[in-house]
Design an enzyme around this catalytic site. Structure first.
Site, short mmCIF file in Angstrom:
data_model
loop_
_atom_site.label_atom_id
_atom_site.label_comp_id
_atom_site.label_asym_id
_atom_site.label_seq_id
_atom_site.Cartn_x
_atom_site.Cartn_y
_atom_site.Cartn_z
N SER A 1 0.80 -1.21 0.00
CA SER A 1 0.00 0.00 0.00
C SER A 1 0.83 1.26 0.00
O SER A 1 1.93 1.31 0.54
CB SER A 1 -0.93 0.01 1.21
OG SER A 1 -0.21 0.41 2.36
N LYS A 2 0.28 2.21 -0.62
CA LYS A 2 0.92 3.51 -0.73
C LYS A 2 1.15 4.10 0.66
O LYS A 2 2.19 4.66 0.96
CB LYS A 2 -0.01 4.42 -1.53
CG LYS A 2 0.38 5.87 -1.51
CD LYS A 2 -0.70 6.67 -2.23
CE LYS A 2 -0.31 8.15 -2.27
NZ LYS A 2 -1.29 8.93 -3.00
N ARG A 3 0.16 3.95 1.49
CA ARG A 3 0.22 4.55 2.80
C ARG A 3 1.44 4.09 3.60
O ARG A 3 2.00 4.82 4.38
CB ARG A 3 -1.06 4.19 3.58
CG ARG A 3 -1.27 5.04 4.81
CD ARG A 3 -2.65 4.84 5.36
NE ARG A 3 -3.68 5.06 4.36
CZ ARG A 3 -4.93 4.64 4.47
NH1 ARG A 3 -5.28 3.94 5.53
NH2 ARG A 3 -5.81 4.87 3.52
N GLY B 1 4.25 3.44 2.43
CA GLY B 1 5.51 3.79 1.80
C GLY B 1 6.00 2.79 0.78
O GLY B 1 7.15 2.84 0.36
#
Length: 488
Positions: free
Chosen positions: A252-254, A256
């Site tokens: 996930s982007k969140r 990193g």
RNA sequence: GGCUCCUUGGUCAAGUGGUUAAGACACCGCCCUUUCACGGCGGCUACAGGGGUUCGAAUCCCCUAGGAGUCACCA
């Protein structure tokens, strides 16, 4: 004619799971001579990120996955952006209302929260919309809608029976209707929810095969209720297992985790990433593992899809990248490597082409290149212990001896004839007369020149790159270092 | 918690009733070698557990465990 679609929402850049979905969707269409379509799902205006749509176009282009129809390329089934299709949805939802498959609901969020809280107190986790507004008479509902009172339209899921569909990968999936909620089809802002817009647009756009993440698997049985109510034929669904960062977390982007864009910026090459991603959750069934896009198109088969989640393993990506880099032409390598060389060697007049030859098969990811060549810009601090190497049969004493021999041998070479071959001849010439093995000469010289235990290239290549003056300077520094140590 | 899905080595994975259970990455040895890398050879490690069905189960059925997804006027 097979028609597939990739339907991201414009909330950011293309993450790797999305890239894989796009890839498979593209491959499946092309494999069967069909069309690959891009549709933008922007019905949640609050989450929309400015510029994200352009980012999607750009990523798909960079990934080499051209779409046959889409917002920026046109097509006969447009518009391809859902907010631009806004007027389509409500009339269709009203048809469902007429047939009883849906109904308008005037409950406010506050009322809902209130009733929900009470219900939760009784039976935790069991809340579903209570069909409160289904009881309204047609006339009253009509009146309230026309009076301008805010409303949504909900799907009227039967109280009993089951809803089901056939997934091309997961097989028969069914859910008891009494566990299904009367979800909102049209929101109070007049825009459709994801699920409704999907059903409508996939049908209107003639989509035959829908590939998307498994997170939608459990809501898909409900789709068939909608298709049946419309009298439409449902597309074939192929749900895809997620790409994970570890056993229990999705990439996930969140957290990193890198996006496709990030990987390219770090110096992964496009084809390596595509090749690697293709094999995360899909297998050709044989032992091949290197594929061009065209070969993937040819080999792609739904039978090779895996139902279990796949963990994104960077080590394997690095390996693929290294392989792709090693196989590219030297010219291409040089072009890609130059900016990375420049980060530490700009203005040094270094022979990049020669350096490229050394680095070509030693580059795993481009962002590691600067550190690998930094010693050429400046001699690092090093310990004389490096001069001792058991296999090369060297130690500090012998190193001092060979450096003292190498120094005049190198100095004897002309400045403009300080080539790799010349250096090699000069150094090799020391072996016989002084009873030294090759390694006993080369190892100490390379250490003196580089200050590192391992380097791209050996002593002679490094000497050439450094040039006569710098080479001598470093050899002198090595001699001084060893003498000082000997005295201490 | 309800519903749904998933489960072969550390990772990606082949395998669809009978195999010595492939291959790749990683790791460890050895060889090659002026270091590293490349290359070559070899090694390590797996069918989540338990019941069935069957002459015979990684493959079929059931249960258990673990994990994931979903239960929004988000997608």
């Amino acid at each position: 004619m097979i028609r597939t679609r990739f339907a991201p929402s414009p909330t950011g850049y293309l993450h790797l799971g999305g890239l894989r979905t796009a890839l498979y969707t593209y491959l499946f269409a092309k494999k069967h001579g069909g069309k690959f379509i891009l549709r933008i799902e922007d019905t949640d205006q609050e989450r929309e990120v400015p510029g994200a749509v352009e980012l999607i176009y750009q990523s798909l282009r960079q990934a080499g996955l051209p779409y046959d129809e889409g917002p920026d390329v046109g097509g006969d089934f447009g518009p391809y952006i859902q907010t631009q299709r806004k007027e389509l949805y409500l009339p269709l939802a009203m048809k469902l209302v007429d047939s009883g498959a849906a109904y308008p609901c005037f409950c406010t969020k506050e009322e809902l929260a209130d009733r929900r809280e009470k219900a939760e107190a009784q039976a935790p986790g069991q809340w579903k919309y209570d069909k409160h507004c289904l009881a309204l008479s047609k006339e009253e509902a009509q009146r309230r809608m026309q009076s301008g009172e805010p409303y949504v339209i909900r799907q009227n899921v039967p109280l009993s029976g089951t809803a089901s569909f056939e997934d091309a990968l997961y097989g028969h999936v069914e859910a008891p209707c009494d566990t299904l909620d009367d979800n909102v089809l049209i929101k109070a802002d007049g825009l459709p929810t994801y699920n409704f817009a999907n059903v409508v647009d996939d049908h209107l756009m003639g989509i035959t095969h829908v590939m998307r993440g498994v997170e939608y698997l459990s809501s898909t049985p409900k789709y068939n209720l909608l298709y049946a109510a419309f009298g439409w034929e449902a597309p074939t669904y192929i749900h895809l297992s997620p790409v994970m960062k570890d056993a229990s977390r999705k990439l996930s982007k969140r957290y990193g985790d890198p996006s496709f864009e990030d990987l390219l910026a770090q110096g992964y090459v496009r084809d390596a990433v595509i090749n690697f991603i293709a094999l995360l959750g899909w297998s050709p069934g044989d032992e091949r593992e290197f594929f061009t896009l065209a070969e993937l198109v040819d080999a792609f088969d739904l039978k090779g899809l895996s139902k279990a989640p796949a963990i994104f393993n960077t080590e394997k990506l690095v390996w693929f990248n290294h392989e792709y880099i090693s196989r590219m032409a030297l010219e291409d390598y040089l072009a890609l490597a130059t900016p990375w060389f420049d980060q530490v060697l700009a203005g040094k007049g270094m022979d990049y082409r020669f350096l490229a030859q050394l680095m070509h098969t030693r580059t795993e990811v481009f962002d590691r290149v600067p550190d690998q060549v930094r010693f050429l810009a400046e001699l690092p601090e090093y310990d004389t212990a490096l001069y001792t190497h058991q296999k090369m049969k060297t130690n500090s004493d012998l190193a001092l001896q060979t450096l003292l021999l190498a120094r005049p041998a190198l100095d004897a070479l002309p400045e403009d004839g300080f080539t790799e071959e010349a250096v090699k001849a000069a150094l090799m010439g020391l072996c016989e007369p002084h009873q030294l093995k090759t390694g006993q000469v080369m190892w100490p010289v390379r250490i003196a020149l580089s200050g590192q235990a391992s380097t791209p290239g050996g002593a002679t290549e490094i000497a050439y790159l450094l040039g006569k003056r710098e080479s001598l300077r470093r050899v002198d520094a090595g001699i001084a270092k060893l003498k000082q140590q000997g005295e201490a």
